[in-house]
Design an enzyme around this catalytic site. Structure first.
Site, short mmCIF file in Angstrom:
data_model
loop_
_atom_site.label_atom_id
_atom_site.label_comp_id
_atom_site.label_asym_id
_atom_site.label_seq_id
_atom_site.Cartn_x
_atom_site.Cartn_y
_atom_site.Cartn_z
N ARG A 56 0.78 -1.06 0.04
CA ARG A 56 -0.04 -0.20 0.05
C ARG A 56 0.73 1.47 0.08
NH1 ARG A 56 -1.83 1.51 4.13
NH2 ARG A 56 -1.58 -0.48 5.86
N LYS A 198 -8.57 -2.51 0.64
CA LYS A 198 -8.70 -1.75 1.73
C LYS A 198 -9.57 -0.23 1.61
CE LYS A 198 -6.18 -4.45 4.57
NZ LYS A 198 -6.87 -5.20 5.91
N HIS A 217 -11.01 -4.79 12.24
CA HIS A 217 -9.39 -5.83 11.80
C HIS A 217 -9.27 -6.50 12.06
CE1 HIS A 217 -5.52 -5.32 9.30
NE2 HIS A 217 -6.08 -5.63 8.50
N SER A 235 0.44 -7.51 11.28
CA SER A 235 1.40 -8.87 11.10
C SER A 235 2.31 -9.43 11.68
CB SER A 235 2.01 -8.03 9.48
OG SER A 235 2.69 -8.75 8.63
N LYS A 239 -2.53 -14.40 13.82
CA LYS A 239 -3.85 -13.89 13.67
C LYS A 239 -3.70 -15.21 12.59
CE LYS A 239 -4.94 -11.23 11.19
NZ LYS A 239 -5.39 -9.14 10.46
N THR A 240 -3.32 -15.42 11.65
CA THR A 240 -4.04 -16.32 10.02
C THR A 240 -3.85 -17.31 11.17
OG1 THR A 240 -3.35 -14.95 8.25
CG2 THR A 240 -4.05 -16.82 7.97
N ARG A 319 1.57 -12.49 -1.78
CA ARG A 319 -0.11 -12.60 -1.60
C ARG A 319 -0.76 -13.35 -2.19
NH1 ARG A 319 -2.10 -9.96 3.11
NH2 ARG A 319 -0.71 -7.84 3.85
#
Length: 528
Positions: A56, A198, A217, A235, A239-240, A319
């Protein structure tokens, strides 16, 4: 220029013969290959590169300063203002540019799985692979829904159109501009597809609170008994990994709303980081990358087209985008009840935060506003020792409204639904980064499991001296001494110095929240 004039310009574009509306996945894949926008991988996914921008561009993101929204926006370096005249001029230029292209692609769909607050959107793309990305990331309409679809927000992405900063009011040739009054997002000068995703999240972060819905989020899953858990974290915090549980169904991996009815996924797909991805570590993500999925900046073997997920030569931010239906064990539609447990994940490289702590509502609001994790030495040029990083509400780049608005809503919902909040440190133990070791994943999984199963609801706790956190003294499957950071350090003076250092960083970061009650502001500093 008024909204009617803008709408007329858009309708002129959409009625042209060069515009393809709602192409299927196979049709879009064919377009991508025919137009040489990407290549086919060995698993049938599309792989594209994004050129100069592999992430981004927060310094090129703007919100139009408009009468209806200017008093609501939290203006500053994240939410930069741009004039209505600049937006209108760029809008006309971008549409005229797209009218001259051989092909333009349009996706119509939704943001928000809850029908009561669902936002109809359309995404207009210069690139076919960006339209495939939108098709996979947002909620796809049924045939009946498509027949009656009326977009309430439009994203227009023209990567090859470059702004002229001296004329267009931008800082560079790149721009991501949101107009809440004109219900439009303009994107130009960047090929990074994440800007599309986003931008919609930023819009939902503005719209949902108006309806009493907290945008978040976070990832979310649900247990066999219907118990819902939320996982917040920046990051690298896990979390994932931690939300992907074979014994729990996935609601979504990144963006959610919490309404009076419960939790819902804002998206229809996943946008997973895949640097160092392997079947052993993340089998669900690995197998989701198949026909119709989109890879960004992943290096392929030129002959076999097998992805080398360990190769970060283009970027560490590789990604994969795919529909959530590519994952087994999901909730479909992506809606569930109210959360029983909320987990804030941090990777503390200072090695002083406890591996798990129970938070009061005030502590939860404090740590939500703080959004702490740490950068590691060697991960960025010039970073020679661990650095504290704070991202408000675990997603500061996407918050148009003042952060305290979201924190207050979280506190109200914690009270209303009696949700228990935990701070879980997946970072270092026994010393800081370079001295101690990373917390064992098996221990973290055991702690999260105990939290979600309610096994820590009545467990004995002790208050940490430096951060005021309530640390459980016993967690099934975890040695007791691991739970107390000071017991894992051999050098107690070094531990105390590091704990004081981090506690002071928390306090200094929190000074910007001048309108927060003292009961919350006092939750993070060293205890007297």
């Amino acid at each position: 220029m008024n909204s009617v004039s803008l709408s007329n310009e858009l309708n002129e574009l959409l009625q042209q013969n060069n515009v393809h509306i709602q192409l299927s996945v196979p049709q879009l894949v064919e377009k991508v290959l025919r137009r040489n926008e990407g290549v086919l991988t060995s698993t049938g996914a599309i792989c594209a590169t994004t050129g100069t921008y592999t992430g981004r561009s927060p310094k090129d993101k703007y919100i139009v300063e408009e009468r209806s929204s200017k008093d609501k926006i939290d203006w500053g370096p994240i939410n930069q203002a741009i004039s209505e005249d600049s937006f209108d001029s760029l809008y006309t230029k971008v549409l005229n540019y797209l009218k001259k292209k051989d092909e333009v692609f349009v996706f119509k769909g939704f943001a928000g799985a809850d029908k009561n607050s669902q936002l109809p959107i359309q995404v207009i793309n210069e690139y076919a692979w960006h339209n495939l990305f939108a098709h996979q990331l947002f909620i796809r309409p049924t045939k009946d829904e498509l027949d009656t679809h009326q977009a309430q927000f439009t994203v227009i992405s023209a990567p090859d159109f470059k702004a002229n900063p001296t004329v267009d009011g931008t800082k560079s040739e790149t721009f991501i501009i949101i107009s809440f009054e004109r219900k439009t997002v303009l994107i130009g000068g960047t090929e990074y597809a994440g800007e599309i995703k986003k931008s919609i999240f930023s819009i939902m972060n503005y719209l949902l609170p108006e309806n009493g819905i907290l945008p978040m989020h976070c990832s979310a899953n649900v247990g066999q008994e219907g118990d819902v858990a939320l996982f917040f974290g920046l990051s690298g915090t896990g979390k994932t990994t931690l939300s992907a549980d074979p014994h729990r169904r996935l609601i979504g991996d990144d963006e959610h709303g919490w309404s009076a009815n419960g939790v819902f996924n804002i998206e229809g797909g996943c946008y997973a980081k895949c640097i160092n991805l392997s079947y052993k570590k993340e089998p669900q993500i690995f197998e989701a990358i198949r026909f119709g999925s989109v890879l960004e900046n992943v290096i392929l073997n030129p002959e076999t087209r097998v992805a080398d997920y360990d190769d970060g030569s283009l970027t560490e931010n590789t990604r994969a985008a795919y529909p959530i239906q590519a994952i087994d064990n999901i909730v479909d539609p992506s809606i569930a009840g109210h959360p029983n447990a909320i987990v804030f994940l941090t990777a503390d490289a200072f090695g002083v935060l406890p591996p798990i702590a129970k938070l009061t509502k005030e502590q939860a609001m404090y740590h939500f506003l703080s959004g702490y994790t740490s950068k590691l030495a060697g991960t960025e040029r010039g970073v020679t020792s661990p650095e504290a990083t704070f991202s408000t509400c675990f997603g500061s780049p996407f918050l148009p409204l003042p952060a305290t608005r979201y924190a207050e809503m979280l506190g109200e919902k914690i009270d209303e639904h009696n949700a228990q909040v935990y701070l879980v440190n997946t970072g270092w133990t026994g010393g800081e980064y370079g001295v101690g070791s990373r917390m064992k994943l098996s221990y973290t999984r055991a702690m999260v499991h105990a939290a979600l199963e309610g096994e820590l609801n009545n467990v004995e706790t002790v208050k940490d001296h430096f951060f005021g956190l309530n640390i459980p003294l016993h967690v099934p499957g975890v040695p007791d001494e691991v739970l107390l950071p000071h017991k894992t350090w051999t050098d107690q003076t070094a531990y105390e110095n590091k704990a004081k250092e981090l506690a002071e960083k928390f306090k200094k970061n929190f000074e910007k929240f001048t309108d927060v009650p003292a009961s919350i502001r006092e939750q993070g500093g060293p205890l007297s």
